[in-house]
Design a protein around this motif. Structure first.
Motif, PDB file in Angstrom:
ATOM      1  N   LEU A 125       0.871  -1.164   0.000  1.00 31.53           N
ATOM      2  CA  LEU A 125       0.000   0.000   0.000  1.00 31.53           C
ATOM      3  C   LEU A 125       0.912   1.220   0.000  1.00 31.53           C
ATOM      4  O   LEU A 125       1.729   1.398   0.915  1.00 31.53           O
ATOM      5  N   VAL A 126       0.796   2.045  -1.040  1.00 28.31           N
ATOM      6  CA  VAL A 126       1.664   3.204  -1.205  1.00 28.31           C
ATOM      7  C   VAL A 126       0.810   4.471  -1.097  1.00 28.31           C
ATOM      8  O   VAL A 126      -0.180   4.629  -1.812  1.00 28.31           O
ATOM      9  N   HIS A 127       1.204   5.350  -0.183  1.00 28.83           N
ATOM     10  CA  HIS A 127       0.502   6.618   0.035  1.00 28.83           C
ATOM     11  C   HIS A 127       1.438   7.746  -0.378  1.00 28.83           C
ATOM     12  O   HIS A 127       2.525   7.892   0.178  1.00 28.83           O
ATOM     13  N   THR A 128       1.001   8.529  -1.365  1.00 31.46           N
ATOM     14  CA  THR A 128       1.774   9.687  -1.795  1.00 31.46           C
ATOM     15  C   THR A 128       0.937  10.953  -1.617  1.00 31.46           C
ATOM     16  O   THR A 128      -0.288  10.902  -1.535  1.00 31.46           O
ATOM     17  N   LEU A 129       1.617  12.066  -1.584  1.00 28.54           N
ATOM     18  CA  LEU A 129       0.978  13.370  -1.474  1.00 28.54           C
ATOM     19  C   LEU A 129       1.575  14.251  -2.555  1.00 28.54           C
ATOM     20  O   LEU A 129       2.794  14.263  -2.763  1.00 28.54           O
ATOM     21  N   GLN A 130       0.693  14.966  -3.257  1.00 28.43           N
ATOM     22  CA  GLN A 130       1.187  15.858  -4.297  1.00 28.43           C
ATOM     23  C   GLN A 130       0.227  17.027  -4.458  1.00 28.43           C
ATOM     24  O   GLN A 130      -0.987  16.865  -4.390  1.00 28.43           O
ATOM     25  N   GLY A 131       0.794  18.177  -4.681  1.00 28.24           N
ATOM     26  CA  GLY A 131      -0.007  19.362  -4.902  1.00 28.24           C
ATOM     27  C   GLY A 131       0.043  19.786  -6.355  1.00 28.24           C
ATOM     28  O   GLY A 131       0.896  19.356  -7.131  1.00 28.24           O
ATOM     29  N   ALA A 132      -0.923  20.637  -6.713  1.00 30.14           N
ATOM     30  CA  ALA A 132      -0.961  21.238  -8.045  1.00 30.14           C
ATOM     31  C   ALA A 132      -1.553  22.636  -7.899  1.00 30.14           C
ATOM     32  O   ALA A 132      -2.426  22.868  -7.052  1.00 30.14           O
ATOM     33  N   THR A 133      -1.072  23.551  -8.696  1.00 26.27           N
ATOM     34  CA  THR A 133      -1.594  24.909  -8.700  1.00 26.27           C
ATOM     35  C   THR A 133      -2.022  25.268 -10.116  1.00 26.27           C
ATOM     36  O   THR A 133      -1.582  24.660 -11.094  1.00 26.27           O
ATOM     37  N   ASP A 134      -2.892  26.245 -10.201  1.00 29.26           N
ATOM     38  CA  ASP A 134      -3.313  26.837 -11.480  1.00 29.26           C
ATOM     39  C   ASP A 134      -4.085  25.895 -12.399  1.00 29.26           C
ATOM     40  O   ASP A 134      -4.211  26.168 -13.587  1.00 29.26           O
ATOM     41  N   GLN A 135      -4.611  24.793 -11.874  1.00 31.61           N
ATOM     42  CA  GLN A 135      -5.421  23.906 -12.709  1.00 31.61           C
ATOM     43  C   GLN A 135      -6.757  24.581 -12.983  1.00 31.61           C
ATOM     44  O   GLN A 135      -7.297  25.299 -12.140  1.00 31.61           O
ATOM     45  N   LEU A 136      -7.295  24.351 -14.169  1.00 29.60           N
ATOM     46  CA  LEU A 136      -8.588  24.901 -14.547  1.00 29.60           C
ATOM     47  C   LEU A 136      -9.636  23.799 -14.591  1.00 29.60           C
ATOM     48  O   LEU A 136      -9.333  22.661 -14.939  1.00 29.60           O
ATOM     49  N   LYS A 137     -10.876  24.152 -14.265  1.00 26.90           N
ATOM     50  CA  LYS A 137     -11.998  23.225 -14.410  1.00 26.90           C
ATOM     51  C   LYS A 137     -12.318  23.092 -15.900  1.00 26.90           C
ATOM     52  O   LYS A 137     -11.819  23.863 -16.729  1.00 26.90           O
ATOM     53  N   SER A 138     -13.176  22.136 -16.237  1.00 28.52           N
ATOM     54  CA  SER A 138     -13.520  21.913 -17.646  1.00 28.52           C
ATOM     55  C   SER A 138     -14.177  23.139 -18.279  1.00 28.52           C
ATOM     56  O   SER A 138     -14.101  23.332 -19.482  1.00 28.52           O
ATOM     57  N   ASP A 139     -14.807  24.009 -17.466  1.00 29.61           N
ATOM     58  CA  ASP A 139     -15.430  25.223 -18.008  1.00 29.61           C
ATOM     59  C   ASP A 139     -14.449  26.403 -18.085  1.00 29.61           C
ATOM     60  O   ASP A 139     -14.830  27.512 -18.451  1.00 29.61           O
ATOM     61  N   GLY A 140     -13.179  26.167 -17.727  1.00 28.66           N
ATOM     62  CA  GLY A 140     -12.155  27.199 -17.828  1.00 28.66           C
ATOM     63  C   GLY A 140     -11.982  28.057 -16.594  1.00 28.66           C
ATOM     64  O   GLY A 140     -11.090  28.894 -16.551  1.00 28.66           O
ATOM     65  N   THR A 141     -12.802  27.843 -15.565  1.00 30.39           N
ATOM     66  CA  THR A 141     -12.651  28.604 -14.321  1.00 30.39           C
ATOM     67  C   THR A 141     -11.565  27.968 -13.459  1.00 30.39           C
ATOM     68  O   THR A 141     -11.305  26.766 -13.568  1.00 30.39           O
ATOM     69  N   PRO A 142     -10.950  28.756 -12.576  1.00 27.37           N
ATOM     70  CA  PRO A 142      -9.873  28.206 -11.746  1.00 27.37           C
ATOM     71  C   PRO A 142     -10.361  27.098 -10.804  1.00 27.37           C
ATOM     72  O   PRO A 142     -11.411  27.218 -10.189  1.00 27.37           O
ATOM     73  N   GLU A 143      -9.585  26.055 -10.729  1.00 27.94           N
ATOM     74  CA  GLU A 143      -9.859  24.938  -9.809  1.00 27.94           C
ATOM     75  C   GLU A 143      -9.425  25.290  -8.396  1.00 27.94           C
ATOM     76  O   GLU A 143      -9.986  24.819  -7.423  1.00 27.94           O
ATOM     77  N   GLY A 144      -8.400  26.112  -8.312  1.00 26.35           N
ATOM     78  CA  GLY A 144      -7.801  26.401  -7.018  1.00 26.35           C
ATOM     79  C   GLY A 144      -6.669  25.419  -6.762  1.00 26.35           C
ATOM     80  O   GLY A 144      -6.516  24.417  -7.461  1.00 26.35           O
ATOM     81  N   ASP A 145      -5.880  25.713  -5.772  1.00 25.96           N
ATOM     82  CA  ASP A 145      -4.766  24.824  -5.440  1.00 25.96           C
ATOM     83  C   ASP A 145      -5.308  23.489  -4.959  1.00 25.96           C
ATOM     84  O   ASP A 145      -6.336  23.433  -4.279  1.00 25.96           O
ATOM     85  N   ARG A 146      -4.607  22.422  -5.316  1.00 18.08           N
ATOM     86  CA  ARG A 146      -5.005  21.080  -4.906  1.00 18.08           C
ATOM     87  C   ARG A 146      -3.892  20.434  -4.097  1.00 18.08           C
ATOM     88  O   ARG A 146      -2.711  20.623  -4.387  1.00 18.08           O
ATOM     89  N   LYS A 147      -4.296  19.673  -3.108  1.00 12.09           N
ATOM     90  CA  LYS A 147      -3.379  18.859  -2.315  1.00 12.09           C
ATOM     91  C   LYS A 147      -4.000  17.470  -2.307  1.00 12.09           C
ATOM     92  O   LYS A 147      -5.024  17.236  -1.671  1.00 12.09           O
ATOM     93  N   SER A 148      -3.403  16.561  -3.071  1.00 10.40           N
ATOM     94  CA  SER A 148      -4.005  15.250  -3.312  1.00 10.40           C
ATOM     95  C   SER A 148      -3.224  14.130  -2.636  1.00 10.40           C
ATOM     96  O   SER A 148      -2.003  14.034  -2.792  1.00 10.40           O
ATOM     97  N   HIS A 149      -3.954  13.303  -1.917  1.00 10.85           N
ATOM     98  CA  HIS A 149      -3.410  12.068  -1.360  1.00 10.85           C
ATOM     99  C   HIS A 149      -3.786  10.959  -2.332  1.00 10.85           C
ATOM    100  O   HIS A 149      -4.955  10.821  -2.697  1.00 10.85           O
ATOM    101  N   VAL A 150      -2.792  10.204  -2.763  1.00  5.78           N
ATOM    102  CA  VAL A 150      -3.043   9.087  -3.681  1.00  5.78           C
ATOM    103  C   VAL A 150      -2.662   7.799  -2.973  1.00  5.78           C
ATOM    104  O   VAL A 150      -1.565   7.684  -2.415  1.00  5.78           O
TER     105      VAL A 150
END
Length: 133
Positions: A79-104
């Motif tokens: 079982l592998v747990h990683t953490l990664q962030g992303a910035t400046d992602q856009l939603k499918s409608d082109g609006t900002p998604e906001g910063d993301r902090k994702s646990h995988v």
């Protein structure tokens, strides 16, 4: 760690489908933070082709991958747990998604001497949600 790092850096980081799907078993189960589920490497690949081509993913900046833990359930199952962030992602409608902090979370199987992801689940931390102590 190398299998996961290669998929993240060379696949997701460069929006290249082949290295991104190289980590999966043929029958892998995949679910993202939006509840999109895919069953099997071929279905995962078709979905990644579509989202990697989108402006939202092309606009984002991927932050460094952090390995939170690797727990061996058995010598051939981890079982592998990683953490990664992303910035400046856009939603499918082109609006900002906001910063993301994702646990995988990945359940990885050792098959023929190679580690592959059999289950892939993404959970995003949501701002404004109270964390339990």
């Amino acid at each position: 760690q190398k299998v996961v790092s290669d998929a993240v850096d060379n696949g997701w980081g460069k929006l290249e489908v082949a290295p991104a799907v190289a980590e999966y078993t043929p029958g892998a189960y995949w679910i993202n933070a939006y509840g999109v589920e895919k069953e099997g490497k071929e279905e995962i690949e078709k979905f990644l082709v579509r989202i990697f081509a989108g402006a939202g993913m092309r606009h984002r900046k991927q932050l460094p991958l952090v390995f939170k833990s690797i727990k061996f359930i058995r010598p051939e199952i981890a079982l592998v747990h990683t953490l990664q962030g992303a910035t400046d992602q856009l939603k499918s409608d082109g609006t900002p998604e906001g910063d993301r902090k994702s646990h995988v979370f990945r359940i990885m199987l050792k098959q023929d001497g190679k580690w592959l992801t059999d289950t892939f689940q993404v959970l995003d931390e949501r701002p404004g949600v109270t964390k339990q102590p």
